[in-house]
Design a protein around this motif. Structure first.
Motif, mmCIF file in Angstrom:
data_model
loop_
_atom_site.group_PDB
_atom_site.id
_atom_site.type_symbol
_atom_site.label_atom_id
_atom_site.label_comp_id
_atom_site.label_asym_id
_atom_site.label_seq_id
_atom_site.Cartn_x
_atom_site.Cartn_y
_atom_site.Cartn_z
ATOM 1 N N ALA A 1 -4.014 6.296 3.674
ATOM 2 C CA ALA A 1 -3.702 5.944 2.421
ATOM 3 C C ALA A 1 -4.632 5.587 1.864
ATOM 4 O O ALA A 1 -4.576 6.016 0.159
ATOM 5 C CB ALA A 1 -3.099 4.725 2.627
ATOM 6 N N LEU A 2 -5.626 5.357 1.990
ATOM 7 C CA LEU A 2 -6.967 4.541 1.202
ATOM 8 C C LEU A 2 -7.983 5.891 1.297
ATOM 9 O O LEU A 2 -8.168 6.151 -0.117
ATOM 10 C CB LEU A 2 -8.265 3.804 1.476
ATOM 11 N N GLN B 1 -6.947 4.807 -8.603
ATOM 12 C CA GLN B 1 -6.464 4.663 -7.131
ATOM 13 C C GLN B 1 -7.429 4.035 -6.468
ATOM 14 O O GLN B 1 -7.041 3.613 -5.358
ATOM 15 C CB GLN B 1 -5.691 5.707 -6.228
ATOM 16 N N ARG B 2 -8.833 4.191 -6.753
ATOM 17 C CA ARG B 2 -10.296 3.509 -5.365
ATOM 18 C C ARG B 2 -9.830 1.797 -5.232
ATOM 19 O O ARG B 2 -10.228 1.366 -4.459
ATOM 20 C CB ARG B 2 -10.933 4.411 -6.121
ATOM 21 N N LEU C 1 0.530 -0.883 -0.079
ATOM 22 C CA LEU C 1 0.653 -0.332 0.208
ATOM 23 C C LEU C 1 1.159 1.318 -0.103
ATOM 24 O O LEU C 1 0.362 2.233 -0.393
ATOM 25 C CB LEU C 1 -0.851 0.079 1.340
ATOM 26 N N SER C 2 2.266 0.886 0.887
ATOM 27 C CA SER C 2 3.030 2.297 1.226
ATOM 28 C C SER C 2 3.742 2.767 -0.527
ATOM 29 O O SER C 2 3.660 4.055 -1.242
ATOM 30 C CB SER C 2 3.827 2.220 1.712
ATOM 31 N N ALA D 1 -2.593 -3.737 -1.156
ATOM 32 C CA ALA D 1 -2.334 -3.902 -0.125
ATOM 33 C C ALA D 1 -2.396 -5.862 -0.068
ATOM 34 O O ALA D 1 -2.565 -6.125 0.776
ATOM 35 C CB ALA D 1 -4.133 -3.913 0.618
ATOM 36 N N VAL D 2 -3.478 -6.564 -1.612
ATOM 37 C CA VAL D 2 -4.446 -7.966 -1.363
ATOM 38 C C VAL D 2 -2.550 -8.330 -2.409
ATOM 39 O O VAL D 2 -2.693 -9.426 -1.213
ATOM 40 C CB VAL D 2 -5.478 -7.848 -1.947
ATOM 41 N N LEU D 3 -1.473 -7.740 -3.151
ATOM 42 C CA LEU D 3 -1.533 -8.280 -3.469
ATOM 43 C C LEU D 3 -0.171 -8.665 -3.243
ATOM 44 O O LEU D 3 1.094 -9.515 -3.329
ATOM 45 C CB LEU D 3 -1.056 -7.489 -5.403
#
Length: 340
Positions: free
Chosen positions: A210-211, A283-284, A76-77, A291-293
């Motif tokens: 972040a989200l 980006q949504r 995510l970062s 974050a899943v990958l």
């Protein structure tokens, strides 16, 4: 229209299933293999033996949970950093953020004698923040301003400098060396069940920040002038993004070490999958996909590291770097990137 709505749902379902399978394999495979049915029984509280219960709950559940949370934080970062800077080479490891957090932890342990996770995690945040600011300042020097290649070079220079300082401390302090050697290669081993809970609040706040940036990042992709005309407060968006990157990277590095290239590789894979699913550069979707990958990659590397060198193991960070290094070189050599 129906088909376009189905494809993103199918993509998320497939990724969720892949992550669930990898989590099960992570609980089953290692120096001592446990059959999947016995793993499921142990998770349900009906372990066939005390040995299976200890292996699953004491050793592998904390390790898998840490890979899930820290991997998601790094992915995510990385996606946030690339979107915030509009730089395809941006990554917490490549741009020195991970090295800054790692140096601050070694400084806390070796110089100040702080050995608790809650003690040195604050130093990790501070180191990540300072490294981020320094790299951005260096990358923006010169007439041409900030470019992807200049930012990457500034990150490499800062990372090298910080690693030299880190090595100088660990070579002269036994306690710092002992702490450093466990997570310097990106280790998920020796994790207890309290580690995730200690850093989860920091990771949760960083993930929310972040989200929440996602809509503004879509506007920033059109350029600063367009984003400002749409009512986006650019300074506030960037400050929120830096805070999120600092929290996510600092906490992740504090518990698993400076694992590089996850934040570089995963967002590119997320964009390819999003394009195939008809999502586009939204980006949504890209931030949650990253974050899943990322934990998929980290857990897979951790499992592979346990299997190829049994009864010992290769640290997950080493295998991630083995994958990410060639990918980084390929990105730098791309003609369209060199012209940015």
């Amino acid at each position: 229209m129906t088909g376009k709505r189905v494809r993103p749902v199918l993509l998320v379902t497939l990724l969720g299933a892949a992550l669930a399978v990898l989590c099960l394999l992570s609980l089953a495979l290692g120096a001592a293999n446990v059959p999947p049915d016995q793993v499921l029984r142990a998770l349900a509280g009906d372990a066939p033996s005390r040995f299976v219960d200890n292996v699953v709950w004491s050793a592998r559940v904390p390790r898998t949970a840490l890979a899930l949370t820290a991997g998601a934080a790094l992915g995510l970062s990385g996606a946030l950093m690339q979107a915030l800077t509009r730089n395809p080479l941006a990554d917490p490891g490549v741009l020195g953020v991970s090295a800054g957090a790692a140096f601050a932890i070694v400084l806390a342990v070796g110089v100040l004698g702080i050995n608790s996770l809650y003690g040195y995690v604050w130093f990790a945040f501070a180191g990540a923040l300072v490294a981020t600011v320094v790299v951005y300042l260096l990358g923006g020097l010169g007439r041409s301003g900030m470019t992807p290649v200049k930012l990457a070079l500034a990150g490499v220079a800062v990372t090298s400098l910080l690693w030299s300082f880190t090595q100088a401390i660990v070579l002269t302090d036994v306690d710092a060396l002992d702490r450093y050697r466990f997570w310097s290669a990106g280790s998920l081993a020796d994790t207890d069940d309290g580690t995730v809970w200690r850093v989860l609040p920091f990771l949760a706040v960083g993930a929310v920040l972040a989200l929440a940036c996602a809509p503004a990042l879509n506007s920033l992709a059109l350029g600063d002038d367009v984003a400002a005309s749409l009512g986006r407060r650019l300074g506030l968006v960037r400050l929120q993004g830096v805070a999120a990157i600092t929290l996510l990277t600092g906490a992740a590095v504090a518990v698993i070490g400076p694992v590089v290239f996850i934040g570089l590789v995963v967002p590119h894979v997320a964009r390819v999958l999003a394009q195939a699913a008809g999502i586009g550069p939204d980006q949504r979707w890209l931030l949650p996909l990253s974050a899943v990958l990322a934990p998929i990659l980290l857990i897979a590397a951790d499992i592979l590291g346990r299997l190829v060198a049994r009864p010992t193991e290769i640290q997950a960070g080493v295998l991630v770097a083995f994958i990410g290094g060639p990918f980084f070189i390929a990105m730098v050599r791309r003609r369209n990137l060199a012209e940015v």
